[in-house]
Write a protein that holds these residues in place. Structure first.
Motif, PDB file in Angstrom:
ATOM      1  N   ASP A  76       0.860  -1.290  -0.011  1.00  0.00           N
ATOM      2  CA  ASP A  76      -0.073  -0.042  -0.061  1.00  0.00           C
ATOM      3  C   ASP A  76       0.739   1.353  -0.242  1.00  0.00           C
ATOM      4  O   ASP A  76       1.912   1.264   0.832  1.00  0.00           O
ATOM      5  CB  ASP A  76      -0.870  -0.099   1.142  1.00  0.00           C
ATOM      6  CG  ASP A  76      -1.772  -1.259   1.419  1.00  0.00           C
ATOM      7  OD1 ASP A  76      -2.037  -1.644   0.329  1.00  0.00           O
ATOM      8  OD2 ASP A  76      -2.204  -1.618   2.591  1.00  0.00           O
ATOM      9  N   VAL A  77       0.743   2.177  -0.824  1.00  0.00           N
ATOM     10  CA  VAL A  77       1.183   3.432  -1.117  1.00  0.00           C
ATOM     11  C   VAL A  77       0.351   4.715  -1.080  1.00  0.00           C
ATOM     12  O   VAL A  77      -0.851   4.561  -1.366  1.00  0.00           O
ATOM     13  CB  VAL A  77       2.285   3.608  -2.346  1.00  0.00           C
ATOM     14  CG1 VAL A  77       3.242   2.291  -2.046  1.00  0.00           C
ATOM     15  CG2 VAL A  77       1.416   3.395  -3.588  1.00  0.00           C
ATOM     16  N   PRO A  78       1.042   5.842  -0.682  1.00  0.00           N
ATOM     17  CA  PRO A  78      -0.057   6.997  -0.736  1.00  0.00           C
ATOM     18  C   PRO A  78      -0.281   7.163  -2.060  1.00  0.00           C
ATOM     19  O   PRO A  78       0.321   7.128  -2.917  1.00  0.00           O
ATOM     20  CB  PRO A  78       0.756   8.258  -0.257  1.00  0.00           C
ATOM     21  CG  PRO A  78       1.913   7.637   0.474  1.00  0.00           C
ATOM     22  CD  PRO A  78       2.255   6.172   0.170  1.00  0.00           C
ATOM     23  N   LYS A  79      -1.684   7.463  -2.533  1.00  0.00           N
ATOM     24  CA  LYS A  79      -2.054   7.779  -3.883  1.00  0.00           C
ATOM     25  C   LYS A  79      -1.183   8.693  -4.476  1.00  0.00           C
ATOM     26  O   LYS A  79      -0.920   8.702  -5.602  1.00  0.00           O
ATOM     27  CB  LYS A  79      -3.684   8.235  -3.861  1.00  0.00           C
ATOM     28  CG  LYS A  79      -4.302   6.753  -3.740  1.00  0.00           C
ATOM     29  CD  LYS A  79      -5.956   7.262  -3.924  1.00  0.00           C
ATOM     30  CE  LYS A  79      -6.632   5.927  -3.529  1.00  0.00           C
ATOM     31  NZ  LYS A  79      -8.206   6.182  -3.623  1.00  0.00           N
ATOM     32  N   TRP A 124      -4.957   5.829   0.039  1.00  0.00           N
ATOM     33  CA  TRP A 124      -3.864   4.916  -0.249  1.00  0.00           C
ATOM     34  C   TRP A 124      -4.385   3.901  -1.350  1.00  0.00           C
ATOM     35  O   TRP A 124      -5.582   3.900  -1.670  1.00  0.00           O
ATOM     36  CB  TRP A 124      -3.294   4.150   0.927  1.00  0.00           C
ATOM     37  CG  TRP A 124      -4.335   3.253   1.706  1.00  0.00           C
ATOM     38  CD1 TRP A 124      -4.984   3.799   2.662  1.00  0.00           C
ATOM     39  CD2 TRP A 124      -4.747   1.886   1.295  1.00  0.00           C
ATOM     40  NE1 TRP A 124      -5.941   2.581   2.852  1.00  0.00           N
ATOM     41  CE2 TRP A 124      -5.659   1.398   2.108  1.00  0.00           C
ATOM     42  CE3 TRP A 124      -4.388   0.905   0.295  1.00  0.00           C
ATOM     43  CZ2 TRP A 124      -6.365   0.386   2.301  1.00  0.00           C
ATOM     44  CZ3 TRP A 124      -5.115  -0.264   0.267  1.00  0.00           C
ATOM     45  CH2 TRP A 124      -5.784  -0.383   1.334  1.00  0.00           C
TER      46      TRP A 124
END
Length: 126
Positions: free
Chosen positions: A42-45, A86
């Motif tokens: 999961d990464v920040p958008k 995210w």
């Protein structure tokens, strides 16, 4: 910077944030979408940049989640909880080393009967 793409290269992406340790999801939806279980980070958008977005297709698997894939080659790429900040990226789509390791397994109560989870990582049934 981490880079990746779909199988045919029509969609390419880069991530400008560190990759969180991935989670392996064994739920029925992830298994049907990927053909096995799914491992994703999961990464920040705001850290995700996509080129070839015109080739990106979205399947809304629920009111809260959409799943992104290449409309040309069918590669599963993204898990997007639309109301959160995210986005999940499937580990197999990254090019080159990711410098991270699997952290846990989730939805193990729904895993396929044809494999065992034997890596010693934490397992959550939900």
């Amino acid at each position: 910077m981490h880079k990746g793409s779909c199988l045919c290269g029509a969609i390419q992406f880069s991530v400008s944030a560190p990759l969180a340790p991935p989670t392996a999801c064994h739920c029925i939806q992830c298994r049907k979408q990927t053909g096995h279980f799914e491992a994703g980070t999961d990464v920040p958008k705001s850290a995700l940049s996509v080129t070839g977005e015109e080739n990106l297709r979205w399947y809304h698997s629920s009111e809260k989640v959409r799943r992104g894939f290449c409309g040309t080659c069918g590669s599963a790429l993204f898990f997007d909880p639309v109301h959160l900040d995210w986005i999940g990226i499937f580990m197999g789509a990254f090019d080159g080393p990711t410098h991270t390791k699997l952290a846990q397994h989730i939805f193990t109560a729904e895993k396929g009967d044809y494999y065992d989870i034997t890596d010693g990582l934490p397992q959550n049934q939900h």
